[in-house]
Design a protein around this motif. Structure first.
Motif, PDB file in Angstrom:
ATOM      1  N   PRO A  52       0.805  -1.226   0.000  1.00  8.36           N
ATOM      2  CA  PRO A  52       0.000   0.000   0.000  1.00  8.36           C
ATOM      3  C   PRO A  52       0.841   1.280   0.000  1.00  8.36           C
ATOM      4  O   PRO A  52       0.452   2.277  -0.569  1.00  8.36           O
ATOM      5  CB  PRO A  52      -0.832  -0.126   1.280  1.00  8.36           C
ATOM      6  N   GLY A  53       2.002   1.251   0.611  1.00 11.78           N
ATOM      7  CA  GLY A  53       2.857   2.441   0.659  1.00 11.78           C
ATOM      8  C   GLY A  53       4.050   2.360  -0.274  1.00 11.78           C
ATOM      9  O   GLY A  53       5.051   3.033  -0.052  1.00 11.78           O
ATOM     10  N   ALA A  54       3.955   1.562  -1.310  1.00  9.87           N
ATOM     11  CA  ALA A  54       5.088   1.378  -2.228  1.00  9.87           C
ATOM     12  C   ALA A  54       5.515   2.709  -2.833  1.00  9.87           C
ATOM     13  O   ALA A  54       4.682   3.556  -3.162  1.00  9.87           O
ATOM     14  CB  ALA A  54       4.713   0.398  -3.336  1.00  9.87           C
ATOM     15  N   ARG A  55       6.837   2.867  -2.965  1.00  8.58           N
ATOM     16  CA  ARG A  55       7.396   4.068  -3.582  1.00  8.58           C
ATOM     17  C   ARG A  55       8.089   3.671  -4.866  1.00  8.58           C
ATOM     18  O   ARG A  55       8.978   2.821  -4.853  1.00  8.58           O
ATOM     19  CB  ARG A  55       8.383   4.739  -2.637  1.00  8.58           C
ATOM     20  N   ILE A  56       7.698   4.296  -5.945  1.00  9.30           N
ATOM     21  CA  ILE A  56       8.354   4.086  -7.231  1.00  9.30           C
ATOM     22  C   ILE A  56       9.068   5.388  -7.570  1.00  9.30           C
ATOM     23  O   ILE A  56       8.438   6.440  -7.638  1.00  9.30           O
ATOM     24  CB  ILE A  56       7.344   3.724  -8.340  1.00  9.30           C
ATOM     25  N   ARG A  57      10.379   5.307  -7.756  1.00 12.32           N
ATOM     26  CA  ARG A  57      11.164   6.506  -8.074  1.00 12.32           C
ATOM     27  C   ARG A  57      11.625   6.431  -9.517  1.00 12.32           C
ATOM     28  O   ARG A  57      12.170   5.410  -9.939  1.00 12.32           O
ATOM     29  CB  ARG A  57      12.351   6.625  -7.138  1.00 12.32           C
ATOM     30  N   ASP A  81       8.934  -6.487   0.982  1.00 11.78           N
ATOM     31  CA  ASP A  81       8.649  -6.489   2.415  1.00 11.78           C
ATOM     32  C   ASP A  81       8.681  -7.927   2.921  1.00 11.78           C
ATOM     33  O   ASP A  81       8.961  -8.860   2.157  1.00 11.78           O
ATOM     34  CB  ASP A  81       7.321  -5.794   2.721  1.00 11.78           C
ATOM     35  N   GLY A  82       8.388  -8.132   4.207  1.00 11.10           N
ATOM     36  CA  GLY A  82       8.444  -9.460   4.807  1.00 11.10           C
ATOM     37  C   GLY A  82       7.467 -10.463   4.203  1.00 11.10           C
ATOM     38  O   GLY A  82       7.695 -11.668   4.253  1.00 11.10           O
ATOM     39  N   ALA A  83       6.392  -9.963   3.603  1.00 12.08           N
ATOM     40  CA  ALA A  83       5.393 -10.846   2.994  1.00 12.08           C
ATOM     41  C   ALA A  83       5.682 -11.101   1.513  1.00 12.08           C
ATOM     42  O   ALA A  83       4.929 -11.806   0.855  1.00 12.08           O
ATOM     43  CB  ALA A  83       4.005 -10.240   3.155  1.00 12.08           C
ATOM     44  N   GLY A  84       6.747 -10.498   0.990  1.00 16.35           N
ATOM     45  CA  GLY A  84       7.106 -10.710  -0.403  1.00 16.35           C
ATOM     46  C   GLY A  84       6.506  -9.719  -1.378  1.00 16.35           C
ATOM     47  O   GLY A  84       6.661  -9.852  -2.590  1.00 16.35           O
ATOM     48  N   ALA A  85       5.819  -8.686  -0.867  1.00 14.10           N
ATOM     49  CA  ALA A  85       5.251  -7.649  -1.743  1.00 14.10           C
ATOM     50  C   ALA A  85       6.334  -6.611  -2.074  1.00 14.10           C
ATOM     51  O   ALA A  85       7.268  -6.394  -1.298  1.00 14.10           O
ATOM     52  CB  ALA A  85       4.064  -6.978  -1.071  1.00 14.10           C
ATOM     53  N   VAL A  86       6.196  -5.966  -3.210  1.00 14.86           N
ATOM     54  CA  VAL A  86       7.179  -4.980  -3.672  1.00 14.86           C
ATOM     55  C   VAL A  86       6.999  -3.687  -2.888  1.00 14.86           C
ATOM     56  O   VAL A  86       5.926  -3.092  -2.875  1.00 14.86           O
ATOM     57  CB  VAL A  86       7.006  -4.719  -5.186  1.00 14.86           C
ATOM     58  N   ARG A  87       8.075  -3.268  -2.244  1.00 19.04           N
ATOM     59  CA  ARG A  87       8.001  -2.105  -1.349  1.00 19.04           C
ATOM     60  C   ARG A  87       8.595  -0.843  -1.975  1.00 19.04           C
ATOM     61  O   ARG A  87       7.997   0.211  -1.982  1.00 19.04           O
ATOM     62  CB  ARG A  87       8.721  -2.431  -0.053  1.00 19.04           C
ATOM     63  N   ASP A  88       9.822  -0.925  -2.439  1.00 20.48           N
ATOM     64  CA  ASP A  88      10.515   0.218  -3.039  1.00 20.48           C
ATOM     65  C   ASP A  88      10.967  -0.159  -4.438  1.00 20.48           C
ATOM     66  O   ASP A  88      11.448  -1.272  -4.662  1.00 20.48           O
ATOM     67  CB  ASP A  88      11.756   0.601  -2.216  1.00 20.48           C
ATOM     68  N   VAL A  89      10.829   0.782  -5.371  1.00 22.57           N
ATOM     69  CA  VAL A  89      11.237   0.557  -6.756  1.00 22.57           C
ATOM     70  C   VAL A  89      12.009   1.779  -7.236  1.00 22.57           C
ATOM     71  O   VAL A  89      11.583   2.912  -6.997  1.00 22.57           O
ATOM     72  CB  VAL A  89      10.011   0.333  -7.674  1.00 22.57           C
ATOM     73  N   TRP A  90      13.126   1.537  -7.878  1.00 18.89           N
ATOM     74  CA  TRP A  90      13.899   2.593  -8.519  1.00 18.89           C
ATOM     75  C   TRP A  90      13.996   2.244  -9.998  1.00 18.89           C
ATOM     76  O   TRP A  90      14.580   1.223 -10.362  1.00 18.89           O
ATOM     77  CB  TRP A  90      15.312   2.684  -7.950  1.00 18.89           C
ATOM     78  N   ILE A  91      13.428   3.072 -10.871  1.00 23.55           N
ATOM     79  CA  ILE A  91      13.577   2.885 -12.307  1.00 23.55           C
ATOM     80  C   ILE A  91      14.993   3.323 -12.653  1.00 23.55           C
ATOM     81  O   ILE A  91      15.414   4.437 -12.312  1.00 23.55           O
ATOM     82  CB  ILE A  91      12.531   3.706 -13.082  1.00 23.55           C
ATOM     83  N   LEU A  92      15.736   2.450 -13.304  1.00 23.97           N
ATOM     84  CA  LEU A  92      17.165   2.677 -13.491  1.00 23.97           C
ATOM     85  C   LEU A  92      17.491   3.585 -14.681  1.00 23.97           C
ATOM     86  O   LEU A  92      16.834   3.539 -15.715  1.00 23.97           O
ATOM     87  CB  LEU A  92      17.872   1.332 -13.676  1.00 23.97           C
ATOM     88  N   THR A  93      18.562   4.356 -14.492  1.00 26.82           N
ATOM     89  CA  THR A  93      19.137   5.122 -15.593  1.00 26.82           C
ATOM     90  C   THR A  93      20.040   4.173 -16.387  1.00 26.82           C
ATOM     91  O   THR A  93      20.336   3.056 -15.932  1.00 26.82           O
ATOM     92  CB  THR A  93      19.990   6.292 -15.076  1.00 26.82           C
TER      93      THR A  93
END
Length: 124
Positions: A52-57, A81-93
């Motif tokens: 729910p609080g995922a950050r995509i940069r 996260d601990g449950a295997g959900a995607v928490r933080d995402v950085w789109i790469l240069t």
């Protein structure tokens, strides 16, 4: 004249963060992300879910809404996260994509060595 110099300096300072090297966490993995129907995504071709609080940069390190990325295949670094959900995402240069090797699985991350200062992984 003095106001012009001050305005120029402030503009240059405001532009600096966009060009600074991003710092990734040691538990960040490399993968391919496709946003299908937020919060549903495909991570390395497998169904996954954004927290729910995922950050995509984006490549400029600014927050990007998942809905604006629908259907795009993105090279990313990400954390779970601990449950295997995607928490933080950085789109790469392009420069970040070139940093190799980078672990794609938790097992690789546990067995490789991470230099947090240089933001580089090395295999044992």
């Amino acid at each position: 004249m003095q106001r012009c110099v001050i305005a120029l300096l402030l503009a240059l300072l405001a532009a600096l963060p966009a060009h600074a090297q991003r710092v990734f966490q040691a538990n960040a993995l490399r993968g391919e992300l496709v946003v299908t129907q937020p919060p549903e995504v495909l991570l390395n071709g497998k169904p996954a879910r954004l927290t729910p609080g995922a950050r995509i940069r984006n490549p400029l390190n600014m927050i990007q809404l998942s809905g604006s990325l629908l259907g795009q295949t993105l090279a990313v670094n990400y954390t779970l996260d601990g449950a295997g959900a995607v928490r933080d995402v950085w789109i790469l240069t392009e420069a970040e994509k070139a940093r190799s090797p980078w672990p794609a699985t938790p097992e690789q991350a546990q067995s490789w060595i991470f230099d947090s200062t240089m933001q580089r992984w090395s295999k044992p």
